[in-house]
Enzyme design. Sequence first.
Site, short mmCIF file in Angstrom:
data_model
loop_
_atom_site.label_atom_id
_atom_site.label_comp_id
_atom_site.label_asym_id
_atom_site.label_seq_id
_atom_site.Cartn_x
_atom_site.Cartn_y
_atom_site.Cartn_z
N CYS A 11 0.85 -1.19 0.00
CA CYS A 11 0.00 0.00 0.00
C CYS A 11 0.89 1.24 0.00
CB CYS A 11 -0.95 0.10 1.18
SG CYS A 11 -2.08 -1.27 1.33
N HIS A 48 17.32 -37.05 -9.45
CA HIS A 48 16.65 -37.58 -8.27
C HIS A 48 15.14 -37.33 -8.32
CE1 HIS A 48 20.47 -38.67 -6.56
NE2 HIS A 48 20.93 -37.48 -6.94
N GLU A 54 7.16 -14.43 -11.85
CA GLU A 54 6.45 -13.28 -11.30
C GLU A 54 5.98 -12.27 -12.35
OE1 GLU A 54 10.35 -10.98 -9.40
OE2 GLU A 54 8.43 -10.71 -8.44
N GLU A 60 16.78 -17.63 -9.35
CA GLU A 60 16.42 -16.23 -9.62
C GLU A 60 15.84 -16.09 -11.04
OE1 GLU A 60 15.82 -13.71 -8.08
OE2 GLU A 60 16.18 -11.96 -9.33
N ASN A 118 -1.91 1.60 5.93
CA ASN A 118 -1.04 0.57 5.35
C ASN A 118 -0.65 -0.36 6.49
OD1 ASN A 118 0.98 -0.90 4.09
ND2 ASN A 118 2.51 0.71 4.27
N GLY A 119 -0.84 -1.66 6.30
CA GLY A 119 -0.46 -2.62 7.34
C GLY A 119 -1.61 -3.55 7.65
N LYS A 156 5.59 -4.28 -4.44
CA LYS A 156 7.05 -4.18 -4.37
C LYS A 156 7.58 -4.53 -2.98
CE LYS A 156 11.13 -2.97 -5.83
NZ LYS A 156 11.81 -4.01 -6.61
N LYS A 175 12.03 -14.71 -11.73
CA LYS A 175 11.72 -13.57 -12.61
C LYS A 175 10.63 -13.96 -13.60
CE LYS A 175 13.06 -11.10 -10.70
NZ LYS A 175 13.85 -10.89 -9.54
N TRP A 214 -2.84 -2.63 -1.69
CA TRP A 214 -2.59 -4.06 -1.91
C TRP A 214 -3.50 -4.77 -0.91
CZ3 TRP A 214 -0.76 -8.43 0.69
CH2 TRP A 214 -0.41 -9.51 -0.14
N ARG A 227 3.67 -0.17 -4.94
CA ARG A 227 3.45 -0.75 -3.61
C ARG A 227 2.13 -1.51 -3.51
NH1 ARG A 227 6.91 1.46 0.10
NH2 ARG A 227 5.57 0.72 1.76
O1 M6R Z 1 12.58 -5.42 -0.30
P1 M6R Z 1 13.10 -6.81 -0.13
O2 M6R Z 1 14.42 -7.02 -0.78
O3 M6R Z 1 13.12 -7.25 1.32
O4 M6R Z 1 12.05 -7.74 -0.87
C1 M6R Z 1 12.17 -9.13 -0.81
C2 M6R Z 1 11.25 -9.79 -1.80
O5 M6R Z 1 9.92 -9.45 -1.55
C3 M6R Z 1 11.59 -9.39 -3.25
O6 M6R Z 1 12.91 -9.68 -3.56
C4 M6R Z 1 10.66 -10.13 -4.23
O7 M6R Z 1 10.92 -11.49 -4.21
C5 M6R Z 1 10.80 -9.55 -5.64
N1 M6R Z 1 9.51 -9.27 -6.19
C6 M6R Z 1 11.49 -10.48 -6.57
O8 M6R Z 1 11.65 -9.91 -7.83
#
Ligand code: M6R
Length: 614
Positions: A2, A507, A491, A484, A101-102, A609, A488, A75, A27
């Site tokens: 948020c 395995h 997501e 990673e 927010n929260g 984010k 990517k 969010w 956010r």
């Molecule tokens: O702000 P942070 O680095 O703590 O965030 C951690 C994860 O939420 C963040 O890396 C998330 O996995 C990304 N969307 C990946 O691209």
Amino acid sequence: MCGIVGYLGPRSAQSVVIEGLRRLEYRGYDSAGIAVLSDGELATRKKAGKIANLDAELLSNPIPEAGIGIGHTRWATHGGPTDQNAHPHVSADGRVALVHNGIIENFAQLRQKLEARGMEFTSETDSEVAAQLLGVELAKGVGLVEGMHTVANTLNGAFTLVAVDRDDPDRVVAARRNSPLVVGVGEGENFLASDVAAFIEFTREAIELGQDQIVEITRDAVVVTTFDGAEAEVRPYHVDWDLAAAEKGGYDWFMRKEIYEQPQAIADTLLGRIAPDGSLQLDEIHITDNELRRVTKIVIVACGTAFYAGMVAKYAIEHWTRIACEVEIASEFRYRDPIIDPNTLVVTISQSGETADTLMAVRHAREQHAKVIAICNTNGATIPRESDAVIYTHAGPEIGVASTKGFLTQVVACYLLGLYLAQVRGTKFGEEIREVMHELQTMPEKVQRVLDDIQPMLDLAQEFSERPSVLFIGRHVGFPVALEGALKLKEISYLHAEGFPAGELKHGAIALVEPGLPIFVVVPPKGRDQLHDKVISNIQEVRARGAYTIVLAEDDDLEVEPYSDVVFRLPKVPTLLQPLVATVPLQMFACELATQKGYDVDQPRNLAKSVTVE
Ligand code: M6R
């Protein structure tokens, strides 16, 4: 999660708030809303969906001109993404508008009590409880600041609340516990926001609020108190990046721009950290050398991409320091009763510095008297504030939800920490450290070369846009790179993607391989160990079963050719540093594939984010 904006001053509150929300949309983008005070009236507009929907609503149903307003981009947690659940929420008597927010953990009990007294709620959110409670307080005749104190002390959980009172148009009041809030200090105007990006266009002077603080802004003053009502110490700071950094600068997506910023981001993260004699200097580590020498174990804690940076770090730190190093997902860490003591060094990695699970891990570690070093990209965020020390990555603002330059600079900061520990503890000689530092300093140029030669990856993304599934494999530091790459793709492209340790395939997971399945393979540089040859065998295993192999291998590695459908060439680098060059083509592949599929690369569905709820 948020985004919140508050404004008081001579400008149009609508334009400041809406433009601020646009910059905070990363956010959360389930709904957006605004409330302004104008001529003794409170006006709100809110809409489910992205800010574009709110823009359309404001066009068809304009809001009055005003110099005071608050806004929110959501969010969703409690209650679906609907118009009713959008913020701001207004108290039943129509006097208070509030954004949150929260997560308010005791909202159900509080709501029950209010409903028992006949109050009717209009949303399913936890947030509306705060608006109603504040309305009840103001109806008793107290002011907005006092009312906010009472409400903040009644709520449990995580919250940033920002509110305006229809009967007091010269004040915006906010409370902060476990969720971010910064004040933008202007001349004759002041701002509140979840992130400085919202007001950077107007001022670069900011105040970071601490835990359990209330802030009151008027046109000419900012007054901060604690939840107990005592005067609070504030920490003003100057934001050292400008509006251009928070804009796309001609790129189609923030993500693509941020991928291209990586050479500079790495250079900036290295800057000033090497002394003239070639030794490493990390002035920001306020932990004495003796304390660092006493460390018996390192535990790295992080989430998502930052966790994968931690996995890379484990290989490097153990190799350089010979200290046992564990890497743990933050949401698991404190619930499994981890063994940590005053000789444990806990390293948290977080781009935003606000990730709730990582923050809770920091608190848990400090309760056990472990020393905590944060690796973070956001100046003054909660995680670095609550840690013993911080190594800032100097990546600049990362706005695309998919982390890219955040990851590479986290890896660099981890290398710096590992080398620094090796220097302090004498596990590596100065000459060896200088050699690695020399290699590190060549990385911006090498990452740039990967970007300059990226076209084959973009072509591949076009070709693969209709494939249902993609696998990624690697060994050693190539394994977190594979994870990673898969993250990517998941997501932003919504494709099924998995990363595996290449040696583990047989395995079980190799059963997934069928003719035509694309598999990316991260091939380590040829070295003294047999790592490289083992990965070549793994490529043969999947190729024999019909996989389409896309092989990332260093420039002169000809051995991969017979087993590769496509070879993407990487500059020659030492094995431990390879993630810095090998991750980049995978980022670009995901970005291009999501673009081809017509998805919103910067704001993928269901995500935000910064995950500020547990
Ligand atoms: O702000 P942070 O680095 O703590 O965030 C951690 C994860 O939420 C963040 O890396 C998330 O996995 C990304 N969307 C990946 O691209």
